[in-house]
Motif scaffolding. Structure first.
Motif, PDB file in Angstrom:
ATOM      1  N   TYR A 345       0.833  -1.201   0.000  1.00 34.45           N
ATOM      2  CA  TYR A 345       0.000   0.000   0.000  1.00 34.45           C
ATOM      3  C   TYR A 345       0.873   1.259   0.000  1.00 34.45           C
ATOM      4  CZ  TYR A 345      -3.353   3.490   1.758  1.00 34.45           C
ATOM      5  OH  TYR A 345      -4.127   4.613   1.929  1.00 34.45           O
ATOM      6  N   GLU A 346       1.867   1.279   0.876  1.00 28.72           N
ATOM      7  CA  GLU A 346       2.716   2.462   0.978  1.00 28.72           C
ATOM      8  C   GLU A 346       3.596   2.647  -0.253  1.00 28.72           C
ATOM      9  OE1 GLU A 346       4.706   2.158   4.737  1.00 28.72           O
ATOM     10  OE2 GLU A 346       2.953   2.954   5.832  1.00 28.72           O
ATOM     11  N   SER A 347       3.900   1.560  -0.952  1.00 28.06           N
ATOM     12  CA  SER A 347       4.696   1.688  -2.178  1.00 28.06           C
ATOM     13  C   SER A 347       3.913   2.391  -3.282  1.00 28.06           C
ATOM     14  CB  SER A 347       5.152   0.305  -2.661  1.00 28.06           C
ATOM     15  OG  SER A 347       4.088  -0.401  -3.290  1.00 28.06           O
ATOM     16  N   LYS A 348       2.580   2.460  -3.137  1.00 23.68           N
ATOM     17  CA  LYS A 348       1.730   3.134  -4.124  1.00 23.68           C
ATOM     18  C   LYS A 348       1.187   4.462  -3.585  1.00 23.68           C
ATOM     19  CE  LYS A 348       2.191  -0.547  -6.671  1.00 23.68           C
ATOM     20  NZ  LYS A 348       3.186  -0.556  -7.770  1.00 23.68           N
ATOM     21  N   ASN A 349       1.799   4.973  -2.507  1.00 25.17           N
ATOM     22  CA  ASN A 349       1.313   6.206  -1.893  1.00 25.17           C
ATOM     23  C   ASN A 349       1.326   7.396  -2.846  1.00 25.17           C
ATOM     24  OD1 ASN A 349       0.324   5.858   0.696  1.00 25.17           O
ATOM     25  ND2 ASN A 349       2.334   5.865   1.642  1.00 25.17           N
ATOM     26  N   LEU A 350       2.283   7.427  -3.758  1.00 29.74           N
ATOM     27  CA  LEU A 350       2.363   8.555  -4.674  1.00 29.74           C
ATOM     28  C   LEU A 350       1.138   8.598  -5.586  1.00 29.74           C
ATOM     29  CD1 LEU A 350       4.071  10.965  -5.309  1.00 29.74           C
ATOM     30  CD2 LEU A 350       5.442   9.573  -6.865  1.00 29.74           C
ATOM     31  N   PHE A 351       0.650   7.423  -5.977  1.00 33.98           N
ATOM     32  CA  PHE A 351      -0.577   7.364  -6.784  1.00 33.98           C
ATOM     33  C   PHE A 351      -1.755   7.919  -5.985  1.00 33.98           C
ATOM     34  CE2 PHE A 351      -4.473   5.063  -7.996  1.00 33.98           C
ATOM     35  CZ  PHE A 351      -4.553   5.403  -9.338  1.00 33.98           C
ATOM     36  N   GLY A 352      -1.872   7.504  -4.717  1.00 30.28           N
ATOM     37  CA  GLY A 352      -2.950   8.007  -3.880  1.00 30.28           C
ATOM     38  C   GLY A 352      -2.879   9.508  -3.708  1.00 30.28           C
ATOM     39  N   PHE A 353      -1.673  10.021  -3.490  1.00 28.99           N
ATOM     40  CA  PHE A 353      -1.488  11.459  -3.349  1.00 28.99           C
ATOM     41  C   PHE A 353      -1.931  12.196  -4.606  1.00 28.99           C
ATOM     42  CE2 PHE A 353       1.796  14.969  -3.789  1.00 28.99           C
ATOM     43  CZ  PHE A 353       1.039  15.901  -3.087  1.00 28.99           C
ATOM     44  N   ILE A 354      -1.538  11.675  -5.763  1.00 31.06           N
ATOM     45  CA  ILE A 354      -1.918  12.307  -7.036  1.00 31.06           C
ATOM     46  C   ILE A 354      -3.437  12.284  -7.214  1.00 31.06           C
ATOM     47  CG2 ILE A 354      -1.815  12.028  -9.551  1.00 31.06           C
ATOM     48  CD1 ILE A 354       1.158  11.163  -9.115  1.00 31.06           C
ATOM     49  N   MET A 355      -4.084  11.177  -6.824  1.00 30.86           N
ATOM     50  CA  MET A 355      -5.540  11.113  -6.932  1.00 30.86           C
ATOM     51  C   MET A 355      -6.212  12.125  -6.007  1.00 30.86           C
ATOM     52  SD  MET A 355      -6.208   9.063  -9.344  1.00 30.86           S
ATOM     53  CE  MET A 355      -4.630   9.510 -10.103  1.00 30.86           C
ATOM     54  N   SER A 356      -5.591  12.381  -4.853  1.00 34.11           N
ATOM     55  CA  SER A 356      -6.166  13.394  -3.959  1.00 34.11           C
ATOM     56  C   SER A 356      -6.104  14.774  -4.606  1.00 34.11           C
ATOM     57  CB  SER A 356      -5.450  13.393  -2.605  1.00 34.11           C
ATOM     58  OG  SER A 356      -4.141  13.925  -2.699  1.00 34.11           O
ATOM     59  N   LEU A 357      -5.098  15.016  -5.430  1.00 37.35           N
ATOM     60  CA  LEU A 357      -4.986  16.298  -6.125  1.00 37.35           C
ATOM     61  C   LEU A 357      -5.931  16.393  -7.313  1.00 37.35           C
ATOM     62  CD1 LEU A 357      -1.085  16.724  -6.218  1.00 37.35           C
ATOM     63  CD2 LEU A 357      -2.684  17.731  -4.591  1.00 37.35           C
ATOM     64  N   LEU A 358      -6.184  15.262  -7.979  1.00 33.98           N
ATOM     65  CA  LEU A 358      -7.003  15.266  -9.198  1.00 33.98           C
ATOM     66  C   LEU A 358      -8.485  15.045  -8.931  1.00 33.98           C
ATOM     67  CD1 LEU A 358      -4.847  13.098 -11.652  1.00 33.98           C
ATOM     68  CD2 LEU A 358      -4.805  15.573 -11.309  1.00 33.98           C
ATOM     69  N   ILE A 359      -8.798  14.051  -8.096  1.00 33.83           N
ATOM     70  CA  ILE A 359     -10.188  13.596  -7.953  1.00 33.83           C
ATOM     71  C   ILE A 359     -10.893  14.269  -6.791  1.00 33.83           C
ATOM     72  CG2 ILE A 359     -11.661  11.573  -7.742  1.00 33.83           C
ATOM     73  CD1 ILE A 359      -9.971  11.628 -10.278  1.00 33.83           C
ATOM     74  N   LEU A 360     -10.199  14.482  -5.692  1.00 36.13           N
ATOM     75  CA  LEU A 360     -10.844  15.064  -4.510  1.00 36.13           C
ATOM     76  C   LEU A 360     -11.469  16.438  -4.787  1.00 36.13           C
ATOM     77  CD1 LEU A 360     -11.452  14.224  -1.637  1.00 36.13           C
ATOM     78  CD2 LEU A 360      -9.306  15.270  -0.907  1.00 36.13           C
ATOM     79  N   PRO A 361     -10.816  17.326  -5.546  1.00 37.52           N
ATOM     80  CA  PRO A 361     -11.485  18.599  -5.848  1.00 37.52           C
ATOM     81  C   PRO A 361     -12.784  18.408  -6.633  1.00 37.52           C
ATOM     82  CG  PRO A 361      -9.150  18.727  -6.367  1.00 37.52           C
ATOM     83  CD  PRO A 361      -9.446  17.288  -6.084  1.00 37.52           C
ATOM     84  N   ILE A 362     -12.830  17.411  -7.522  1.00 40.45           N
ATOM     85  CA  ILE A 362     -14.034  17.144  -8.308  1.00 40.45           C
ATOM     86  C   ILE A 362     -15.146  16.624  -7.413  1.00 40.45           C
ATOM     87  CG2 ILE A 362     -14.982  15.665 -10.134  1.00 40.45           C
ATOM     88  CD1 ILE A 362     -12.250  15.833 -11.511  1.00 40.45           C
ATOM     89  N   ILE A 363     -14.795  15.748  -6.470  1.00 37.59           N
ATOM     90  CA  ILE A 363     -15.792  15.185  -5.563  1.00 37.59           C
ATOM     91  C   ILE A 363     -16.400  16.261  -4.677  1.00 37.59           C
ATOM     92  CG2 ILE A 363     -16.076  13.678  -3.544  1.00 37.59           C
ATOM     93  CD1 ILE A 363     -14.087  11.766  -4.812  1.00 37.59           C
ATOM     94  N   GLN A 364     -15.570  17.166  -4.186  1.00 39.61           N
ATOM     95  CA  GLN A 364     -16.040  18.156  -3.224  1.00 39.61           C
ATOM     96  C   GLN A 364     -16.570  19.429  -3.874  1.00 39.61           C
ATOM     97  OE1 GLN A 364     -12.579  18.360  -0.596  1.00 39.61           O
ATOM     98  NE2 GLN A 364     -13.519  16.867   0.763  1.00 39.61           N
ATOM     99  N   ALA A 365     -16.521  19.481  -5.204  1.00 37.89           N
ATOM    100  CA  ALA A 365     -16.957  20.680  -5.903  1.00 37.89           C
ATOM    101  C   ALA A 365     -18.470  20.864  -5.833  1.00 37.89           C
ATOM    102  CB  ALA A 365     -16.523  20.615  -7.367  1.00 37.89           C
ATOM    103  N   ASP A 366     -18.890  22.115  -5.819  1.00 43.78           N
ATOM    104  CA  ASP A 366     -20.301  22.433  -6.003  1.00 43.78           C
ATOM    105  C   ASP A 366     -20.662  22.123  -7.452  1.00 43.78           C
ATOM    106  OD1 ASP A 366     -20.570  23.378  -3.384  1.00 43.78           O
ATOM    107  OD2 ASP A 366     -19.817  25.361  -3.957  1.00 43.78           O
TER     108      ASP A 366
END
Length: 412
Positions: A345-366
């Motif tokens: 899991y931790e070896s793929k942390n960079l992917f998770g971090f990138i998804m937080s930058l790309l997808i999280l704003p879309i999810i939380q957007a009005d």
């Protein structure tokens, strides 16, 4: 019952032809039908969806009613071009038509009737001139979407983790029986050449918007912004590398797009407690490390309190179900320890971090700030809505917690 057909070719004659094929009854009649659009802005990006209800009379006078959902290519010309050249629809059709029935067969063989399906039932599809997929309507079974902007609480996350552990373990069992069919999911839109420019450009613009937001932070903003600028130029290469199946502890057929809009929940009518989940939208499925789904989900879909305090609990929930199902299916030799799971899991942390930058704003957007991919692909200005998403209060609060942690770990 009236008839509303947002897509002209979805008329009674077309539906009747499909139902005759599905029911193997050349004289079946569609007596009534209704077609309505699904999803508002910010709900669907790689397809257009309609809900269909059909009343039928078969040749033996048996009457029935079927509730369905149809997914077809989105209306925009630029998005259509990318989708038609990508693996998105062929892969999802293969998951529904072939993979999921095999999964259910594998589970039912060892525990008849114990495990619910992972998704809606497959009904019909077309892959050639007009790409579309028809599946059962889970809303008719009282499944519904959670509120994406709020993030999922611990109970929702745990039931998803258990389902995902079972889903991945069943993939391991199918791979043991037929490795080529599982490994045939070689790419998704993050990695394939046909969507490279779209993914690279959208990713860079999205991260640049976050960078601009961070730059104004006192003390650390300028430093972090500089590092994020460097990351945005190589993000696509990082994602491709992390999705490679080589060198992982355990590869499975991942869902690939495991965010809150791609799961539907059912609740107890008396208590309101969540007790079942179904997965939807398998267009990004590919053969990769199990940790990719975990990283994607945990970085996008729980509320931040769950993400901050219960990530280890969620991984344990997943691991328990993964191990139990592997053993049940005679795949205990493929099991991994919890320590090994955490390392992967931790070896793929960079992917998770990138998804937080790309997808999280879309999810939380009005809704008014939802991504408009057709405008972006057509050369229109999406920067204002991207900036609005990056400055969303909830997203900013998450980034203020995560960015210092990830900078310390050297992710950017």
């Amino acid at each position: 019952m009236g008839s509303s057909t947002p897509t002209p070719w979805m008329d009674r004659e077309w539906l009747q032809e499909i139902m005759r094929d599905v029911k193997s009854d050349g004289h079946l009649l569609v007596t009534e039908h209704c077609v309505t659009n699904m999803g508002g802005k910010g709900e669907n990006y790689l397809s257009e969806m309609q809900r269909i209800s059909v009343k039928t009379r078969q040749s033996d006078d048996t009457e029935g009613e079927i509730f369905m959902v149809i997914k077809n290519i989105p209306p925009g010309k630029e998005m259509q071009k990318i989708i038609m050249e990508s693996t998105a629809f062929p892969n999802e059709i293969k998951v529904f038509r072939t993979i999921l029935p095999k999964y259910q067969e594998i589970l039912d063989k060892v525990a008849p009737g114990k495990f619910p399906p992972f998704a809606a039932n497959y009904i019909f599809s077309e892959e050639k001139e007009t790409r579309f997929l028809i599946v059962g309507d889970l809303a008719a079974e009282r499944f519904r979407m959670a509120k994406r902007q709020e993030g999922l609480d611990l109970d929702h996350c745990k039931i998803l983790m258990k389902t995902l552990g079972r889903y991945h373990a069943t993939s391991v069992a199918l791979h043991d029986i037929n490795p080529s069919i599982v490994e045939s999911f070689k790419e998704n839109m993050f990695t394939e050449e046909s969507s490279k420019d779209f993914v690279s450009n959208f990713t860079k613009m999205a991260i640049d918007s976050v960078t601009d937001m961070v730059r104004s932070w006192p003390e650390c903003g300028v430093r972090m912004a500089g590092k994020l600028e460097t990351l945005s130029s190589i993000t696509h290469d990082i994602v491709k590398e992390q999705l490679r199946p080589d060198g992982n502890r355990l590869n499975v057929l991942i869902h690939g797009d495991l965010w809150v809009n791609n799961m539907l929940f059912k609740y107890d009518e008396e208590t309101g407690d969540v007790h079942e989940v179904r997965l939807v939208d398998f267009q990004m499925s590919c053969y990769a490390s199990f940790a990719m789904d975990l990283q994607y989900f945990i970085h996008t879909s729980p509320n931040d309190m769950v993400r901050a305090r219960h990530t280890e609990d969620l991984l344990k929930e997943y691991h328990t179900e993964l191990e139990n199902t592997l053993n049940l299916l005679g795949q205990g030799n493929k099991s991994i320890s919890f320590h090994e799971l955490v390392e992967e899991y931790e070896s793929k942390n960079l992917f998770g971090f990138i998804m937080s930058l790309l997808i999280l704003p879309i999810i939380q957007a009005d809704p008014e700030d939802a991504a408009d991919l057709e405008t972006f692909l057509s050369g229109g200005d999406e920067s204002s809505s991207m900036n609005s998403r990056a400055c969303n209060k909830e997203f900013v609060n998450v980034m203020k917690r995560l960015l210092p942690l990830y900078e310390k770990k050297g992710y950017f």
